[in-house]
Design an enzyme around this catalytic site. Structure first.
Site, PDB file in Angstrom:
ATOM      1  N   LYS A  13       0.793  -1.227   0.000  1.00  0.00           N
ATOM      2  CA  LYS A  13       0.000   0.000   0.000  1.00  0.00           C
ATOM      3  C   LYS A  13       0.833   1.289   0.000  1.00  0.00           C
ATOM      4  CE  LYS A  13      -4.500  -1.142   0.351  1.00  0.00           C
ATOM      5  NZ  LYS A  13      -5.603  -0.525  -0.390  1.00  0.00           N
ATOM      6  N   ASP A  26      -7.893  -0.263   6.945  1.00  0.00           N
ATOM      7  CA  ASP A  26      -7.911  -1.461   7.779  1.00  0.00           C
ATOM      8  C   ASP A  26      -6.529  -1.725   8.354  1.00  0.00           C
ATOM      9  OD1 ASP A  26      -6.463  -3.990   6.290  1.00  0.00           O
ATOM     10  OD2 ASP A  26      -7.175  -2.480   4.895  1.00  0.00           O
TER      11      ASP A  26
END
Length: 409
Positions: A81, A128
């Site tokens: 990410k 998350d």
């Protein structure tokens, strides 16, 4: 559509539309991604992540090749990410400076002169875990601030990892999509900058940059395949949350190869299958799923599609599959316990679901019609991207050691 022992399948008729009727993938062109890769290469922490060839497993599954791109090695953060968040923050700062990205490096943006000119910026996001950690890391590296909100049920280890990067972070009592709205509201109230890997009307620029940042993965993978003397993949399995990652990878492949791109299978958890729901609706529009979105695939527990990536996935992905949690758990165990000389890959819940699905396509008689339509045979060369390592060590151990979420034949 077919229902094979709780795995749902859908062939996407939209891929048969004329190219002129499909959304553009120009923002993921080779020229653009050259700039992205150059920026990432300017990081002192940059190394190309491994592309593992699972030759013994490919033989077991009667396919030509299985590659797994292992993103657990990305910048020491155990997930991919950071590629999106760091590029988006870099682009934001470059615009504040009035300089093009090709004149800037990560090291230059860390300088005291840049900080003096721009001032202190607070970047905020909902996550998350993996995206928030990447945003926190990039902000911290550049001498800026980060605030991170997490949905209910988020792993405490992931929260601790984000705080360790210098961010202010907290777990909310909201689901993912409502946590995104919370982050956006606080940004408006406090003058913060939202760095979110999804898009909505009026918020498209930064999500576009994030998607561009993710494309470093597929550029690396294709170069590694060429360097090994192999042909490009015939198939790619892409896991989906809001769709930013999958849209980035597929958009790059569609722009680069056109009709010669690999056949793409979009994979979602059954408790958060918003892209599948959108395709089944067959009206060309994205559709949300609601509720708690409970799945072990925390990185994919998103109920509302990214409005940018939706068009790419709608127009260029051939197949959609919806998987229960046991599919991801099986993929994790397969990668953790390789056969023969195949390398071991530590893959988390969201990273392993693609391989879990491939294994079931190879073994289950009830899935043979799908396997045949996909042409998963001895000429098939399959690319899987393991997007995270054991970012939740407790769950990882429970699945790999203790057999949680078993596959029952």
């Amino acid at each position: 559509m077919s229902n094979n022992n709780d795995i749902l399948w859908r062939y996407n008729e939209q891929v048969n539309k004329p190219l002129a009727e499909k959304v553009t993938t120009a923002f993921l062109s080779e020229q653009t991604i050259n700039e992205v890769v150059a920026f990432h290469q300017s990081f002192s922490q940059y190394v190309v992540t491994p592309l593992q060839s699972l030759d013994r497993l490919a033989k077991e599954f009667n396919v030509g090749k299985i590659w797994v791109k292992d993103e657990s090695h990305r910048f020491g953060l155990n997930a991919f990410k950071v590629l999106g968040g760091s590029f988006a923050i870099g682009k934001y700062l470059s615009e504040k400076l009035g300089l093009p990205m090709n004149q800037l490096t990560f090291e230059m943006l860390k300088s005291s002169a840049v900080k003096a000119e721009i001032g202190e910026v607070t970047f905020v996001t909902a996550t998350d875990g993996n995206h928030g950690r990447g945003v926190a890391w990039a902000a911290n590296q550049l001498g800026q601030k980060a605030v991170v909100y997490m949905p209910k049920g988020s792993a405490i280890t992931r929260l601790a990892n984000i705080r360790a990067e210098g961010a202010v972070a907290a777990i909310t009592d909201l689901n993912y999509d409502d946590t995104v709205r919370l982050a956006n509201r606080h940004a408006q109230e406090n003058g913060w900058v939202v760095v979110q890997d999804t898009a909505w009307p009026g918020y498209e620029k930064i999500p576009t940059w994030i998607m561009q940042g993710y494309a470093t993965i597929i550029r690396e993978a294709l170069e590694q395949i060429v360097e090994a003397g192999d042909e490009k993949p015939t198939h790619i399995f892409l896991q989906v949350g809001v769709g930013s990652f999958a849209g980035s990878i597929l958009g790059y492949l569609a722009d680069k190869f056109g009709e010669e791109r690999p056949a793409t299978v979009i994979v979602e958890p059954d408790k958060a299958a918003c892209l599948y729901k959108s395709i089944v609706a067959d009206d060309g529009e994205p559709h949300a799923v609601t509720g708690d979105l409970n799945t072990i695939m925390a990185g994919l527990a998103c109920g509302e599609p990214n409005s940018i990536s939706w068009g790419i996935l709608r127009d260029y992905a051939e197949w959609y599959a919806v998987c229960p949690d046991y599919v991801a758990a099986r993929g994790m165990r397969l990668l953790a316990n390789p056969q023969g000389s195949d390398p071991r890959v530590i893959s988390g819940e969201s990273g392993a679901v693609g391989l879990g699905l491939v294994s079931l396509l190879a073994e289950r008689d009830d899935l043979k019609p799908i396997t045949e339509k996909l042409k998963l045979n001895q000429t098939a060369r399959i690319l899987i991207i393991s997007t995270e390592g054991d970012t939740d060590p407790i769950t990882y151990k429970d699945i790999v050691w203790n057999g949680a979420y078993p596959y029952v034949k």
